[in-house]
Design a protein around this motif. Structure first.
Motif, PDB file in Angstrom:
ATOM      1  N   LEU A 125       6.487  51.311  -0.372  1.00  0.00           N
ATOM      2  CA  LEU A 125       6.534  50.108   0.458  1.00  0.00           C
ATOM      3  C   LEU A 125       5.144  49.492   0.618  1.00  0.00           C
ATOM      4  O   LEU A 125       5.003  48.256   0.608  1.00  0.00           O
ATOM      5  CB  LEU A 125       7.123  50.439   1.832  1.00  0.00           C
ATOM      6  N   ILE A 126       4.122  50.326   0.736  1.00  0.00           N
ATOM      7  CA  ILE A 126       2.746  49.819   0.824  1.00  0.00           C
ATOM      8  C   ILE A 126       2.403  49.017  -0.420  1.00  0.00           C
ATOM      9  O   ILE A 126       1.850  47.916  -0.351  1.00  0.00           O
ATOM     10  CB  ILE A 126       1.748  50.988   1.026  1.00  0.00           C
ATOM     11  N   ILE A 127       2.756  49.556  -1.591  1.00  0.00           N
ATOM     12  CA  ILE A 127       2.483  48.857  -2.857  1.00  0.00           C
ATOM     13  C   ILE A 127       3.312  47.589  -2.962  1.00  0.00           C
ATOM     14  O   ILE A 127       2.821  46.540  -3.387  1.00  0.00           O
ATOM     15  CB  ILE A 127       2.762  49.793  -4.052  1.00  0.00           C
ATOM     16  N   ALA A 128       4.587  47.673  -2.557  1.00  0.00           N
ATOM     17  CA  ALA A 128       5.465  46.500  -2.609  1.00  0.00           C
ATOM     18  C   ALA A 128       4.904  45.354  -1.768  1.00  0.00           C
ATOM     19  O   ALA A 128       4.942  44.189  -2.180  1.00  0.00           O
ATOM     20  CB  ALA A 128       6.867  46.872  -2.134  1.00  0.00           C
ATOM     21  N   ARG A 129       4.356  45.682  -0.629  1.00  0.00           N
ATOM     22  CA  ARG A 129       3.778  44.645   0.232  1.00  0.00           C
ATOM     23  C   ARG A 129       2.462  44.117  -0.340  1.00  0.00           C
ATOM     24  O   ARG A 129       2.142  42.939  -0.175  1.00  0.00           O
ATOM     25  CB  ARG A 129       3.585  45.183   1.651  1.00  0.00           C
ATOM     26  N   GLN A 130       1.714  44.973  -1.024  1.00  0.00           N
ATOM     27  CA  GLN A 130       0.500  44.513  -1.696  1.00  0.00           C
ATOM     28  C   GLN A 130       0.819  43.462  -2.755  1.00  0.00           C
ATOM     29  O   GLN A 130       0.065  42.511  -2.969  1.00  0.00           O
ATOM     30  CB  GLN A 130      -0.232  45.688  -2.347  1.00  0.00           C
ATOM     31  N   ASP A 131       1.951  43.642  -3.431  1.00  0.00           N
ATOM     32  CA  ASP A 131       2.346  42.754  -4.529  1.00  0.00           C
ATOM     33  C   ASP A 131       3.353  41.697  -4.089  1.00  0.00           C
ATOM     34  O   ASP A 131       4.036  41.090  -4.916  1.00  0.00           O
ATOM     35  CB  ASP A 131       2.940  43.575  -5.675  1.00  0.00           C
ATOM     36  N   SER A 132       3.461  41.485  -2.807  1.00  0.00           N
ATOM     37  CA  SER A 132       4.481  40.581  -2.267  1.00  0.00           C
ATOM     38  C   SER A 132       4.419  39.180  -2.851  1.00  0.00           C
ATOM     39  O   SER A 132       5.465  38.575  -3.148  1.00  0.00           O
ATOM     40  CB  SER A 132       4.337  40.512  -0.741  1.00  0.00           C
ATOM     41  N   ALA A 133       3.208  38.643  -3.058  1.00  0.00           N
ATOM     42  CA  ALA A 133       3.083  37.273  -3.583  1.00  0.00           C
ATOM     43  C   ALA A 133       3.711  37.163  -4.969  1.00  0.00           C
ATOM     44  O   ALA A 133       4.372  36.161  -5.288  1.00  0.00           O
ATOM     45  CB  ALA A 133       1.612  36.865  -3.632  1.00  0.00           C
ATOM     46  N   TYR A 164       6.150  39.129  -6.227  1.00  0.00           N
ATOM     47  CA  TYR A 164       7.603  39.253  -6.105  1.00  0.00           C
ATOM     48  C   TYR A 164       8.228  37.981  -5.541  1.00  0.00           C
ATOM     49  O   TYR A 164       9.314  37.574  -5.946  1.00  0.00           O
ATOM     50  CB  TYR A 164       7.964  40.447  -5.224  1.00  0.00           C
ATOM     51  N   GLU A 165       7.541  37.374  -4.598  1.00  0.00           N
ATOM     52  CA  GLU A 165       8.038  36.131  -4.000  1.00  0.00           C
ATOM     53  C   GLU A 165       8.159  35.038  -5.072  1.00  0.00           C
ATOM     54  O   GLU A 165       9.143  34.285  -5.090  1.00  0.00           O
ATOM     55  CB  GLU A 165       7.091  35.672  -2.891  1.00  0.00           C
ATOM     56  N   MET A 166       7.184  34.986  -5.959  1.00  0.00           N
ATOM     57  CA  MET A 166       7.221  33.995  -7.038  1.00  0.00           C
ATOM     58  C   MET A 166       8.425  34.243  -7.952  1.00  0.00           C
ATOM     59  O   MET A 166       9.144  33.315  -8.321  1.00  0.00           O
ATOM     60  CB  MET A 166       5.933  34.064  -7.851  1.00  0.00           C
ATOM     61  N   LEU A 167       8.656  35.512  -8.326  1.00  0.00           N
ATOM     62  CA  LEU A 167       9.812  35.850  -9.159  1.00  0.00           C
ATOM     63  C   LEU A 167      11.119  35.527  -8.435  1.00  0.00           C
ATOM     64  O   LEU A 167      12.072  35.025  -9.037  1.00  0.00           O
ATOM     65  CB  LEU A 167       9.774  37.339  -9.531  1.00  0.00           C
ATOM     66  N   TRP A 168      11.155  35.831  -7.152  1.00  0.00           N
ATOM     67  CA  TRP A 168      12.357  35.618  -6.343  1.00  0.00           C
ATOM     68  C   TRP A 168      12.727  34.137  -6.308  1.00  0.00           C
ATOM     69  O   TRP A 168      13.900  33.776  -6.377  1.00  0.00           O
ATOM     70  CB  TRP A 168      12.113  36.154  -4.942  1.00  0.00           C
ATOM     71  N   GLN A 169      11.714  33.281  -6.236  1.00  0.00           N
ATOM     72  CA  GLN A 169      11.965  31.849  -6.161  1.00  0.00           C
ATOM     73  C   GLN A 169      12.530  31.287  -7.460  1.00  0.00           C
ATOM     74  O   GLN A 169      13.165  30.233  -7.465  1.00  0.00           O
ATOM     75  CB  GLN A 169      10.663  31.105  -5.801  1.00  0.00           C
ATOM     76  N   THR A 170      12.298  31.997  -8.574  1.00  0.00           N
ATOM     77  CA  THR A 170      12.840  31.527  -9.864  1.00  0.00           C
ATOM     78  C   THR A 170      14.309  31.907 -10.050  1.00  0.00           C
ATOM     79  O   THR A 170      14.965  31.405 -10.959  1.00  0.00           O
ATOM     80  CB  THR A 170      12.045  32.107 -11.045  1.00  0.00           C
ATOM     81  N   ALA A 171      14.826  32.789  -9.180  1.00  0.00           N
ATOM     82  CA  ALA A 171      16.199  33.288  -9.328  1.00  0.00           C
ATOM     83  C   ALA A 171      17.193  32.388  -8.598  1.00  0.00           C
ATOM     84  O   ALA A 171      16.912  31.866  -7.516  1.00  0.00           O
ATOM     85  CB  ALA A 171      16.295  34.715  -8.791  1.00  0.00           C
TER      86      ALA A 171
END
Length: 380
Positions: free
Chosen positions: A287-295, A297-304
């Motif tokens: 979860l710590i790593i996931a939050r570090q890379d949140s930006a 993932y958010e970009m990928l999420w917006q393309t879906a």
């Protein structure tokens, strides 16, 4: 002491985790002048292994030329690079290199200067794009001739070889086989991450590379060796950790070297002051790593699309599921199969998921499912 757990680039020297058996096996294959098709899923450390192998072979008197097809979008660039790198592996004197290069018909010498003012010689296509394939063959033929003259065994490593099809691959494959099978002083490693493409190349009787060499599948690093490697570095840094904690890291990383290195890197930083690693801290790492890379993932999420997001949520919660099964569709309220297929095709193209040889669909990034679970948990 710097963080010893490197990731995201070529890891070498003392930071390179154990691949003793694989290096020994590949070394023997190269000494025997063989051709190996190294097949590996992404993030298993294939490129790091190949660089480590190159260093060992060069110490044993076997010059190596490493070429990454990702670096060359067209055939003319690949042709110039493979000729330059193979010949420079055998000859280091600039004057002699220029004399050699001037003897080519379809390639011409090219001088370049680095930021420190040092000159280096290379090759570029001297003819039109349509002659790039002939130039590629000419360069390989001369490399074999020069290796014989130098009484050396040259090793050519072509990484991401599954991308060869971008050069009108089938015709390139035929020309390469016709030339390579004549070589007596060059051993080859063709490596690739697109497993199905690599296997089809060697196993399909209609393809040019059919049975040209053996297939070697790169697996995960042995757990005992990797655990020992991690514990030794933690001990050098003054950290207290148990074998059980490290085994949990291997589980969380699914035995994939990139994931494990990333987890250990974050673990080192999180316990920098306390120097104490416990099960609770280990469990928080994804979860710590996931939050570090949140930006990212958010970009990928917006393309879906919404349908794709629904499918990703379902896969995040059930990674071993078969998306086309009725149980999966009923459990998550998605479907029909045609809609799921369309979503998967799009997600594959975007590089968010990949298809395993067993027909399952997994996230390319191990930590994205934790990010998805996190945003769902935070929803009002």
């Amino acid at each position: 002491m710097i963080n010893p757990f490197k990731y995201g680039g070529v890891v070498s020297g003392p930071y390179f985790a154990d691949r003793t058996d694989e290096i020994k096996e590949l070394t023997r294959e190269m000494e025997n002048n063989n051709r190996v098709f190294l097949v590996s899923p992404r993030r298993l450390g294939k490129t790091c292994l190949l660089h480590q192998l190159s260093k060992k072979l060069e110490k044993r008197g076997m010059p190596c030329a490493y070429i990454d097809l990702n670096a060359f979008p067209d055939l003319r660039g690949f042709a110039g690079a493979i000729a330059s790198l193979t010949i420079r592996a055998l000859e280091t004197d600039t004057d002699r290199l220029l004399k050699i290069f001037s003897g080519f018909h379809k390639l011409r010498p090219k001088l370049s200067m680095d930021h420190e003012g040092n000159l280096s010689a290379g090759l570029e296509l001297a003819v039109g794009e349509k002659d790039a394939l002939a130039a590629l063959v000419e360069g390989l033929a001369y490399a074999d001739t020069l290796a014989a003259k130098k009484k050396k065994r040259l090793v050519i490593i072509i990484d991401e070889f599954s991308d060869i099809e971008k050069y009108n691959g089938r015709s390139v494959e035929k020309a390469l086989r016709a030339e390579i099978q004549k070589h007596e002083h060059i051993a080859y490693i063709f490596s690739g991450s697109e497993q199905s493409v690599m296997l089809a190349m060697v196993q399909d009787s209609k393809r040019a590379f059919y049975k040209l060499g053996r297939i070697m599948k790169l697996g995960t690093i042995k757990r005992e060796s990797y655990c020992r490697f991690i514990l030794q570095w933690l001990a050098k840094g003054g950290y207290k950790a148990s074998k059980a904690d490290i085994m949990c890291i291997l589980d969380l990383g699914e035995d994939v070297p990139y994931n494990i290195q990333r987890l250990c890197n974050a673990l080192w930083e999180s316990a920098l002051e306390s120097k104490t690693i416990d099960p609770d801290l280990v469990e928080r790492m994804p979860l710590i790593i996931a939050r570090q890379d949140s930006a990212h993932y958010e970009m990928l999420w917006q393309t879906a699309t919404q349908a794709q997001k629904t499918l990703l949520i379902a896969l995040a919660g059930n990674p071993d599921a078969l998306p086309f099964s009725k149980d999966f569709q009923m459990q998550h309220g998605i479907g029909p199969s045609s809609s799921i297929k369309a979503s998967l095709v799009s997600l594959l193209k975007k590089g968010i998921v990949h298809r395993t040889l067993e027909g399952r669909y997994r996230f390319v990034d191990r930590f994205m499912p934790f990010w998805i679970a996190d945003i769902l948990h935070r929803r009002p």
